[in-house]
Design a protein around this motif. Structure first.
Motif, PDB file in Angstrom:
ATOM      1  N   ALA A  37      11.475  -6.188   7.174  1.00  0.00           N
ATOM      2  CA  ALA A  37      12.026  -4.685   7.407  1.00  0.00           C
ATOM      3  C   ALA A  37       9.704  -3.518   7.626  1.00  0.00           C
ATOM      4  O   ALA A  37       9.591  -4.591   6.516  1.00  0.00           O
ATOM      5  CB  ALA A  37      12.322  -3.854   6.451  1.00  0.00           C
ATOM      6  N   VAL A  38      10.272  -3.255   8.214  1.00  0.00           N
ATOM      7  CA  VAL A  38       8.186  -2.734   8.919  1.00  0.00           C
ATOM      8  C   VAL A  38       8.224  -1.699   9.284  1.00  0.00           C
ATOM      9  O   VAL A  38       8.841  -0.652  10.017  1.00  0.00           O
ATOM     10  CB  VAL A  38       8.131  -3.330  10.768  1.00  0.00           C
ATOM     11  N   SER A  94      10.422   4.296  -0.292  1.00  0.00           N
ATOM     12  CA  SER A  94      11.088   3.729  -1.749  1.00  0.00           C
ATOM     13  C   SER A  94      11.673   2.974  -1.681  1.00  0.00           C
ATOM     14  O   SER A  94      12.770   2.559  -1.495  1.00  0.00           O
ATOM     15  CB  SER A  94      12.015   4.741  -2.395  1.00  0.00           C
ATOM     16  N   GLY A  95      10.461   1.509  -1.172  1.00  0.00           N
ATOM     17  CA  GLY A  95      11.027  -0.180  -1.216  1.00  0.00           C
ATOM     18  C   GLY A  95      11.897   0.068  -0.401  1.00  0.00           C
ATOM     19  O   GLY A  95      12.347  -1.254  -0.775  1.00  0.00           O
ATOM     20  N   GLU A  96      11.930   0.107   1.018  1.00  0.00           N
ATOM     21  CA  GLU A  96      12.682   0.151   1.936  1.00  0.00           C
ATOM     22  C   GLU A  96      11.752  -1.543   2.394  1.00  0.00           C
ATOM     23  O   GLU A  96      12.058  -1.463   4.105  1.00  0.00           O
ATOM     24  CB  GLU A  96      12.686   1.144   2.653  1.00  0.00           C
ATOM     25  N   PHE A  97      11.120  -1.781   2.741  1.00  0.00           N
ATOM     26  CA  PHE A  97      10.061  -2.458   3.706  1.00  0.00           C
ATOM     27  C   PHE A  97       9.578  -3.538   2.694  1.00  0.00           C
ATOM     28  O   PHE A  97       8.726  -3.136   1.943  1.00  0.00           O
ATOM     29  CB  PHE A  97       8.819  -1.368   4.359  1.00  0.00           C
ATOM     30  N   ASP A  98       9.308  -4.601   3.872  1.00  0.00           N
ATOM     31  CA  ASP A  98       7.622  -5.555   2.474  1.00  0.00           C
ATOM     32  C   ASP A  98       6.911  -5.797   3.823  1.00  0.00           C
ATOM     33  O   ASP A  98       6.394  -6.764   3.547  1.00  0.00           O
ATOM     34  CB  ASP A  98       9.189  -7.246   2.773  1.00  0.00           C
ATOM     35  N   LEU A  99       6.452  -4.737   4.446  1.00  0.00           N
ATOM     36  CA  LEU A  99       5.815  -5.175   5.596  1.00  0.00           C
ATOM     37  C   LEU A  99       5.114  -4.237   6.339  1.00  0.00           C
ATOM     38  O   LEU A  99       5.975  -2.796   6.850  1.00  0.00           O
ATOM     39  CB  LEU A  99       6.101  -5.861   7.066  1.00  0.00           C
ATOM     40  N   VAL A 100       4.043  -3.053   6.009  1.00  0.00           N
ATOM     41  CA  VAL A 100       3.507  -1.457   6.076  1.00  0.00           C
ATOM     42  C   VAL A 100       2.512  -2.206   6.974  1.00  0.00           C
ATOM     43  O   VAL A 100       1.360  -2.589   6.252  1.00  0.00           O
ATOM     44  CB  VAL A 100       3.733  -0.641   5.167  1.00  0.00           C
ATOM     45  N   VAL A 101       2.462  -1.708   8.420  1.00  0.00           N
ATOM     46  CA  VAL A 101       0.597  -1.580   8.971  1.00  0.00           C
ATOM     47  C   VAL A 101       0.458  -0.923   8.911  1.00  0.00           C
ATOM     48  O   VAL A 101       0.574   0.593   9.378  1.00  0.00           O
ATOM     49  CB  VAL A 101       0.775  -2.567   9.744  1.00  0.00           C
ATOM     50  N   MET A 102      -0.581  -0.404   9.641  1.00  0.00           N
ATOM     51  CA  MET A 102      -1.902   0.148  10.617  1.00  0.00           C
ATOM     52  C   MET A 102      -2.579  -0.066  10.943  1.00  0.00           C
ATOM     53  O   MET A 102      -3.497  -0.964  11.168  1.00  0.00           O
ATOM     54  CB  MET A 102      -2.750   1.555   9.393  1.00  0.00           C
ATOM     55  N   THR A 103      -2.079   0.190  12.091  1.00  0.00           N
ATOM     56  CA  THR A 103      -3.086  -1.065  13.728  1.00  0.00           C
ATOM     57  C   THR A 103      -3.972   0.086  14.948  1.00  0.00           C
ATOM     58  O   THR A 103      -3.947   1.088  14.443  1.00  0.00           O
ATOM     59  CB  THR A 103      -2.267  -1.765  14.757  1.00  0.00           C
ATOM     60  N   ILE A 116      -6.299  10.477   3.134  1.00  0.00           N
ATOM     61  CA  ILE A 116      -6.177   8.437   2.736  1.00  0.00           C
ATOM     62  C   ILE A 116      -5.205   8.404   1.192  1.00  0.00           C
ATOM     63  O   ILE A 116      -4.737   7.666   1.061  1.00  0.00           O
ATOM     64  CB  ILE A 116      -7.605   7.934   2.076  1.00  0.00           C
ATOM     65  N   ARG A 117      -5.691   8.954   0.294  1.00  0.00           N
ATOM     66  CA  ARG A 117      -4.710   9.207  -1.190  1.00  0.00           C
ATOM     67  C   ARG A 117      -3.115   9.248  -0.358  1.00  0.00           C
ATOM     68  O   ARG A 117      -2.430   8.332  -1.074  1.00  0.00           O
ATOM     69  CB  ARG A 117      -5.418   9.957  -2.220  1.00  0.00           C
ATOM     70  N   HIS A 118      -2.754  10.027  -0.004  1.00  0.00           N
ATOM     71  CA  HIS A 118      -1.302  10.803   0.783  1.00  0.00           C
ATOM     72  C   HIS A 118      -0.873   9.173   0.668  1.00  0.00           C
ATOM     73  O   HIS A 118      -0.132   8.917   0.656  1.00  0.00           O
ATOM     74  CB  HIS A 118      -1.545  12.024   1.035  1.00  0.00           C
ATOM     75  N   CYS A 119      -1.748   8.587   2.242  1.00  0.00           N
ATOM     76  CA  CYS A 119      -1.152   7.696   3.061  1.00  0.00           C
ATOM     77  C   CYS A 119      -1.101   6.364   2.014  1.00  0.00           C
ATOM     78  O   CYS A 119       0.308   6.032   1.979  1.00  0.00           O
ATOM     79  CB  CYS A 119      -2.191   7.372   4.128  1.00  0.00           C
ATOM     80  N   LEU A 120      -1.899   6.259   1.494  1.00  0.00           N
ATOM     81  CA  LEU A 120      -1.963   4.881   0.379  1.00  0.00           C
ATOM     82  C   LEU A 120      -0.578   5.383  -0.547  1.00  0.00           C
ATOM     83  O   LEU A 120      -0.191   3.642  -0.685  1.00  0.00           O
ATOM     84  CB  LEU A 120      -3.021   5.242  -0.566  1.00  0.00           C
ATOM     85  N   ARG A 121      -0.439   6.172  -1.280  1.00  0.00           N
ATOM     86  CA  ARG A 121       0.494   6.340  -2.027  1.00  0.00           C
ATOM     87  C   ARG A 121       1.533   5.683  -1.133  1.00  0.00           C
ATOM     88  O   ARG A 121       2.497   5.513  -2.198  1.00  0.00           O
ATOM     89  CB  ARG A 121       0.367   8.105  -2.787  1.00  0.00           C
ATOM     90  N   GLY A 122       1.720   6.667   0.408  1.00  0.00           N
ATOM     91  CA  GLY A 122       3.664   6.411   1.128  1.00  0.00           C
ATOM     92  C   GLY A 122       3.663   5.121   1.133  1.00  0.00           C
ATOM     93  O   GLY A 122       4.597   4.614   1.155  1.00  0.00           O
ATOM     94  N   ALA A 123       2.049   4.586   1.542  1.00  0.00           N
ATOM     95  CA  ALA A 123       2.416   2.915   1.525  1.00  0.00           C
ATOM     96  C   ALA A 123       2.800   1.654   0.002  1.00  0.00           C
ATOM     97  O   ALA A 123       4.041   1.622   0.830  1.00  0.00           O
ATOM     98  CB  ALA A 123       1.230   2.523   2.355  1.00  0.00           C
ATOM     99  N   ARG A 124       2.867   2.453  -0.334  1.00  0.00           N
ATOM    100  CA  ARG A 124       2.777   1.830  -1.424  1.00  0.00           C
ATOM    101  C   ARG A 124       4.177   1.813  -2.012  1.00  0.00           C
ATOM    102  O   ARG A 124       5.271   1.099  -2.469  1.00  0.00           O
ATOM    103  CB  ARG A 124       1.647   2.338  -3.173  1.00  0.00           C
ATOM    104  N   ALA A 125       4.233   3.441  -2.168  1.00  0.00           N
ATOM    105  CA  ALA A 125       5.795   3.637  -2.582  1.00  0.00           C
ATOM    106  C   ALA A 125       7.048   2.587  -1.357  1.00  0.00           C
ATOM    107  O   ALA A 125       8.223   2.653  -1.439  1.00  0.00           O
ATOM    108  CB  ALA A 125       6.252   5.311  -2.401  1.00  0.00           C
ATOM    109  N   ALA A 126       6.573   2.643  -0.057  1.00  0.00           N
ATOM    110  CA  ALA A 126       7.818   2.698   0.854  1.00  0.00           C
ATOM    111  C   ALA A 126       7.546   0.653   0.811  1.00  0.00           C
ATOM    112  O   ALA A 126       8.613   0.447   0.876  1.00  0.00           O
ATOM    113  CB  ALA A 126       6.787   2.777   1.792  1.00  0.00           C
ATOM    114  N   LEU A 127       6.854   0.064  -0.400  1.00  0.00           N
ATOM    115  CA  LEU A 127       6.489  -1.774   0.501  1.00  0.00           C
ATOM    116  C   LEU A 127       7.962  -1.522  -1.073  1.00  0.00           C
ATOM    117  O   LEU A 127       7.996  -1.326  -2.323  1.00  0.00           O
ATOM    118  CB  LEU A 127       5.307  -2.325  -0.207  1.00  0.00           C
ATOM    119  N   GLY A 128       9.359  -2.928  -0.685  1.00  0.00           N
ATOM    120  CA  GLY A 128       9.453  -3.769  -1.962  1.00  0.00           C
ATOM    121  C   GLY A 128       8.863  -4.493  -2.221  1.00  0.00           C
ATOM    122  O   GLY A 128       6.956  -4.811  -2.405  1.00  0.00           O
TER     123      GLY A 128
END
Length: 246
Positions: A37-38, A94-103, A116-128
């Motif tokens: 899941a990406v 919340s924990g739904e993805f095993d890969l989050v990218v920003m290209t 930056i802080r909002h984005c990184l916290r959101g990326a961390r929360a999205a990772l399983g």
């Protein structure tokens, strides 16, 4: 605020021609192929996820972008991918993805510390568990903006054959407080007048990146200076970061 180049339908339609597939896309595609899941933050026209689906990726592919015009291009090309309008301040997973990218240097569009802080916290929360967050930013030591000059004109053709010329010009003398302000000008044959877009990009060094990642509960596990996975040096064009939950 989303840059005008990403919100205008005419300019958004030129994006893929101005940014053709390259080594960075190959790098990310290899990661996407391995993931179940990406989430692609700042997906733009969705080139990466579109290619992955076209090659047979059967997992969950979701592209997130704040610019409706970019998502119009993405949806037209691959309606079988999830395209979501918004950013990490308005969308939460919340924990739904095993890969989050920003290209595509999308991370540099985050010019304020809180963005930056909002984005990184959101990326961390999205990772399983065991997931990875992967992104790149231009290495400030390489001073890429010094090559963004009006004499470097790029020509592309629209779908109807119109020739469009694109050039950049840095404002304010270059890097100031970690930010570079510049204009991107589009001039097409037969256009009434050129379209000028004003943009700001944030340049962070490795230490600053690691600090922001740490605040968000992420730790750097790999870092590269180029798409061939070479080390980061003062001459390296990129700082490509692979992070995991701390």
């Amino acid at each position: 605020m989303v840059d005008h180049v990403f919100t205008d339908l005419t300019l958004a339609a030129l994006y893929d021609r101005l940014n053709p597939w390259g080594p960075g896309d190959d790098f990310y595609l290899g990661l996407v192929r391995e993931a179940r899941a990406v989430l692609d933050i700042g997906c733009g026209t969705g080139q990466l996820l579109r290619r992955a689906r076209a090659e047979g990726h059967r997992g969950r592919l979701m592209g997130l972008d704040p610019a409706p015009a970019m998502l119009v291009q993405a949806r037209r090309a691959r309606p079988d991918v999830e395209w979501v309008l918004g950013d990490m301040r308005t969308r939460v997973w919340s924990g739904e993805f095993d890969l989050v990218v920003m290209t595509g240097h999308a991370f540099q569009e985050l010019v304020g510390d809180e963005e930056i802080r909002h984005c990184l916290r959101g990326a961390r929360a999205a990772l399983g568990d065991g997931g990875r967050f992967v992104f790149e930013t231009r290495n400030p030591a390489a001073r890429a903006w010094e090559r963004w000059t009006p004499d470097r004109v790029y020509e592309i053709s629209t779908a109807d054959g119109t020739t469009v010329r694109v050039w950049h010009e840095v404002q304010g003398g270059g890097l100031r407080a970690g930010r570079v302000r510049f204009t991107e000008t589009y001039d097409g044959d037969g256009w009434a007048a050129p379209q000028v877009c004003r943009s700001v990009l944030r340049f962070l060094d490795r230490e600053s990146l690691e600090g922001f990642l740490g605040e968000a509960g992420l730790r750097v596990v790999e870092q590269y200076g180029d798409w061939g996975r070479g080390p980061v040096t003062p001459a390296s064009p990129e700082i490509i970061t692979v992070a995991r939950p701390a």
